[in-house]
Enzyme design. Structure first.
Site, PDB file in Angstrom:
ATOM      1  N   GLU A 126      -0.894  -1.601   0.260  1.00 26.39           N
ATOM      2  CA  GLU A 126      -1.582  -2.842   0.054  1.00 26.39           C
ATOM      3  C   GLU A 126      -3.106  -2.495  -0.400  1.00 26.39           C
ATOM      4  OE1 GLU A 126      -2.317  -1.082   4.154  1.00 26.39           O
ATOM      5  OE2 GLU A 126      -0.821  -1.026   2.653  1.00 26.39           O
TER       6      GLU A 126
ATOM      7  N   CYS B 180       2.896   3.216   6.548  1.00 28.55           N
ATOM      8  CA  CYS B 180       2.516   4.425   7.287  1.00 28.55           C
ATOM      9  C   CYS B 180       2.878   4.533   8.569  1.00 28.55           C
ATOM     10  CB  CYS B 180       0.776   4.540   6.971  1.00 28.55           C
ATOM     11  SG  CYS B 180       0.080   5.726   7.324  1.00 28.55           S
TER      12      CYS B 180
ATOM     13  N   HIS C 262      -0.364   3.565   1.610  1.00 24.44           N
ATOM     14  CA  HIS C 262      -0.613   2.122   1.822  1.00 24.44           C
ATOM     15  C   HIS C 262      -0.739   1.207   0.665  1.00 24.44           C
ATOM     16  CE1 HIS C 262      -2.116   2.200   6.089  1.00 24.44           C
ATOM     17  NE2 HIS C 262      -2.010   3.453   5.601  1.00 24.44           N
TER      18      HIS C 262
END
Length: 261
Positions: A235, A134, A233
């Protein structure tokens, strides 16, 4: 075999949820995450790989969603009972984690900008594997001489702007790109937590994915090293195998580098 040391950048205040989820993703991939902030800097000489993390300017209630609307969105987004069960467990926990740990910042973070710029330049010079997430992708592009769109509103006249931690946006991967090699060439469902995006590409960078509006969603380097940037994202999508492959690719490339050194 020792775990490759992967630096993960973030702010001095806030960013705890992103750090926890990135640490877990790297550990699952076989690496050892090392937290780097302006108050706790590191040099790339101490690392085998690098993650330039996202920013902390995310609304604590996940962009206007209350828990009930989040549950309805999970039900509509996730297909298959396994993914749905994981979604009902994971996304409310992420919602709560960000709400509890969120630290609102006004303006930029000059100390973090300086730290990450130095790390990116060091990583590029040393051929260190790198993943920008990002804000990290945007900064990677800027450090390489590129520019950003400061506001994306004009891009969503025909395609609605998606802003969610759930994988509600679909991006098309560039044929033959490193990201497509890692995740598979099929269109990829991703989340979207950003207000800005890459405009002009930096030196030696190429587009690796776009969304339907034309906004660039991933970039990568022409160099031999694995240098990737993604606008989403990964994660926050630990249950998605294709998202985990981004961290697996980073760790494997970092392991190869550490063995050569």
């Amino acid at each position: 075999m020792a775990r490759p040391r992967i630096g993960v950048t973030g702010p001095d205040r806030g960013g705890v949820a992103a750090w926890i989820m990135t640490w877990w993703a790297i550990w699952r991939a076989g690496g050892k995450a090392i937290h780097i902030t302006p108050g706790r800097p590191r040099s790339c000489r101490e690392l085998d790989g690098l993650v330039i993390g996202g920013g902390a300017d995310v609304d604590p209630s996940l962009y206007g969603q209350d828990p009930l609307s989040l549950i309805r969105e999970i039900d509509a987004t996730e297909i298959g009972w396994r993914q749905r069960i994981l979604g009902f467990v994971l996304y409310p926990l992420l919602w709560l984690l960000r709400r509890v740990l969120y630290t609102k910042r006004h303006g930029g973070d000059a100390d973090r900008d300086r730290l990450e710029r130095t790390l990116i330049l060091e990583a590029l010079d040393q051929g260190l594997p790198m993943l920008g997430i990002c804000r990290g992708m945007q900064l990677l592009n800027v450090v390489c001489g590129g520019t950003l769109h400061q506001n994306l509103e004009g891009f969503y006249q025909e395609h609605p702007q998606v802003r969610s931690v759930l994988p509600r946006k679909v991006v098309t991967l560039t044929e033959g790109s490193r990201i497509a090699e890692l995740t598979g060439a099929e269109p990829l469902s991703v989340n979207a937590l950003h207000n800005q995006a890459v405009a002009d590409l930096g030196q030696d960078l190429v587009v690796a994915a776009r969304e339907a509006s034309g906004v660039i969603q991933a970039i990568e380097s022409r160099s031999a090293s694995l240098i990737l940037g993604v606008q989403w994202h990964p994660e926050y999508l630990p249950q998605k195998s294709r998202q985990r492959r981004l961290f697996q690719g980073l760790v494997e490339s970092s392991r190869d580098l550490s063995v050569r050194v």
